[in-house]
Design an enzyme around this catalytic site. Structure first.
Site, PDB file in Angstrom:
ATOM      1  N   PHE A   1       1.404   6.054  -2.454  1.00 17.88           N
ATOM      2  CA  PHE A   1       1.907   7.414  -2.220  1.00 17.88           C
ATOM      3  C   PHE A   1       3.098   7.702  -3.120  1.00 17.88           C
ATOM      4  O   PHE A   1       3.251   8.817  -3.624  1.00 17.88           O
ATOM      5  CB  PHE A   1       2.339   7.578  -0.760  1.00 17.88           C
ATOM      6  CG  PHE A   1       2.923   8.939  -0.442  1.00 17.88           C
ATOM      7  CD1 PHE A   1       2.119   9.957   0.052  1.00 17.88           C
ATOM      8  CD2 PHE A   1       4.275   9.212  -0.630  1.00 17.88           C
ATOM      9  CE1 PHE A   1       2.650  11.212   0.353  1.00 17.88           C
ATOM     10  CE2 PHE A   1       4.816  10.460  -0.340  1.00 17.88           C
ATOM     11  CZ  PHE A   1       3.994  11.460   0.150  1.00 17.88           C
TER      12      PHE A   1
ATOM     13  N   CYS B   1       0.804  -1.218   0.000  1.00 16.14           N
ATOM     14  CA  CYS B   1       0.000   0.000   0.000  1.00 16.14           C
ATOM     15  C   CYS B   1       0.840   1.273   0.000  1.00 16.14           C
ATOM     16  O   CYS B   1       0.407   2.308  -0.526  1.00 16.14           O
ATOM     17  CB  CYS B   1      -0.997   0.007   1.155  1.00 16.14           C
ATOM     18  SG  CYS B   1      -0.276   0.204   2.802  1.00 16.14           S
ATOM     19  N   ASP B   2       2.051   1.242   0.536  1.00 16.79           N
ATOM     20  CA  ASP B   2       2.927   2.415   0.538  1.00 16.79           C
ATOM     21  C   ASP B   2       3.125   2.967  -0.871  1.00 16.79           C
ATOM     22  O   ASP B   2       3.281   4.169  -1.081  1.00 16.79           O
ATOM     23  CB  ASP B   2       4.317   2.079   1.097  1.00 16.79           C
ATOM     24  CG  ASP B   2       4.316   1.222   2.333  1.00 16.79           C
ATOM     25  OD1 ASP B   2       3.369   0.453   2.526  1.00 16.79           O
ATOM     26  OD2 ASP B   2       5.296   1.272   3.093  1.00 16.79           O
ATOM     27  N   ALA B   3       3.141   2.037  -1.828  1.00 21.50           N
ATOM     28  CA  ALA B   3       3.421   2.413  -3.216  1.00 21.50           C
ATOM     29  C   ALA B   3       2.416   3.426  -3.749  1.00 21.50           C
ATOM     30  O   ALA B   3       2.728   4.194  -4.670  1.00 21.50           O
ATOM     31  CB  ALA B   3       3.420   1.172  -4.107  1.00 21.50           C
TER      32      ALA B   3
END
Length: 375
Positions: free
Chosen positions: A169, A165-167
């Site tokens: 951003f 999920c960081d990706a």
């Protein structure tokens, strides 16, 4: 703040802080001058200490994703402050990197794209092609050679796509900015297709939150599902940054706003009485320690939504004030932002004397939007 963590005082302290912060939010909203001064102090401390290890952090490569997240917030602050010193700092980074994206993790890895957000914003300010060309060529290669990897966590080259999920951003805002700058919709079409694939894979429809990656689907923490605060902060802030580049009313805009609103509703419910979001969003009682990177990104996202007419101010304003007050309590006298959870992928620990650059990026993003709220 150390008193918060004495077991005998925990429940009473949380209750007291909750009552005080609610009353404060209703009657003592921060001033523009106070917000400006706080951001300046934090930004100045970070620039002064940028090339020095310490306070729980090491010096990262200029193109590292950690710094890329800092630059996003620093760019917002530079535009707000209108002080050339901050823009010059960012230009200096670009000159040092020759305006190239990172390469440590490979051409496709979203973390290596993060710094491109700063390059493209500086291009908008100056029109200098050298700030645009390397990022555009990098993304052109991906357009013509898209990854065929699976989103499943244990498959080869799995992080060549956005399967954590960081990706959301790190990379999507670069693609959206490229379409806005060049008028070429191919970048936006690619981004939306990949964003949808990631969301279909990682978004929990019941909780309206994102798993960090597939490895957390079946994990529990003290009996609760594991939804990492900063991980969802990456998504929530990333949505704000991407939607800002889109034309209202378009299908892409409507799709992302729908996700954003679902997250906003759930995140409002999960804010703790003292204004933070717990490192494990569904397990606040097990993570009472303040944490400022997730809280910073959430506070930014809520303030942005109010400023852009997507969230109702009456319903969400108090969330912003409580979040900002919580962040302020973690800034030292000399401007260091503490209680930033170290690099990781799951709920963990944070300390008052440890910081990280991405936490500062979140803080500056939040402060910039809150300042605009007061205008």
């Amino acid at each position: 703040m150390n008193g918060i963590f004495k077991k005998g005082q925990l429940a009473l302290t949380i209750l007291t802080i909750g009552i005080c912060s609610t009353a404060w939010a209703q009657t003592n909203a921060p001033t523009k001058q106070g917000i400006h001064s706080s951001m300046q102090k934090v930004a100045d401390w970070q620039i002064e200490n940028f090339w020095e290890a310490g306070h729980g952090r090491r010096v990262h490569e200029p193109t590292n994703w950690t710094n890329g997240a800092l630059y996003v917030g620093m760019m917002k602050w530079a535009n707000l402050s209108d002080d050339a010193a901050y823009t010059d700092f960012l230009k200096g980074i670009g000159e040092k990197t020759e305006w190239k994206l990172g390469s440590r993790l490979g051409r496709y890895h979203a973390d290596e794209h993060t710094v491109g957000q700063m390059y493209l914003e500086l291009y908008r300010k100056t029109g200098e092609e050298k700030m645009l060309e390397p990022t555009q060529k990098h993304m052109e290669y991906i357009l013509y050679h898209p990854s065929q990897s699976s989103l499943h966590w244990k498959t080869p080259y799995h992080q060549d796509r956005w399967n954590w999920c960081d990706a959301l951003f790190m990379s999507p805002a670069v693609w959206a900015k490229l379409t806005k700058i060049t008028g070429d919709k191919r970048y936006l079409d690619f981004m939306i297709a990949e964003f949808k694939a990631t969301t279909d894979f990682l978004f929990d429809k019941k909780e309206s939150l994102y798993y960090r990656d597939e490895s957390y689907f079946d994990k529990t923490d003290n009996g609760t599902k594991v939804f990492w605060s900063r991980g969802n902060g990456w998504v929530f802030a990333g949505l704000a940054n991407v939607i800002s580049e889109l034309e209202p009313g378009t299908s892409e805009y409507k799709y992302l706003v729908k996700i954003y609103k679902k997250m906003a509703k759930r995140l409002k419910e999960l804010q703790t009485v003292d204004g933070y979001w717990a490192m494990s969003l569904l397990g606040a009682e097990y993570y009472p320690t303040p944490e400022t990177s997730g809280t910073g990104f959430f506070t930014y996202g809520f303030a942005w939504g109010i400023n852009n007419g997507i969230l109702d101010k009456e319903d969400y304003e108090e969330v912003v004030w409580k979040g900002w007050k919580a962040l302020q309590q973690c800034v030292t006298e000399d401007g260091m932002l503490g209680y930033v959870q170290p690099i990781g992928a799951a709920p963990g620990k944070a300390w008052p004397d440890k910081t990280e650059v991405y936490g500062v990026g979140a803080f500056l993003s939040a402060g910039t939007e809150i300042y605009k709220m007061l205008q």
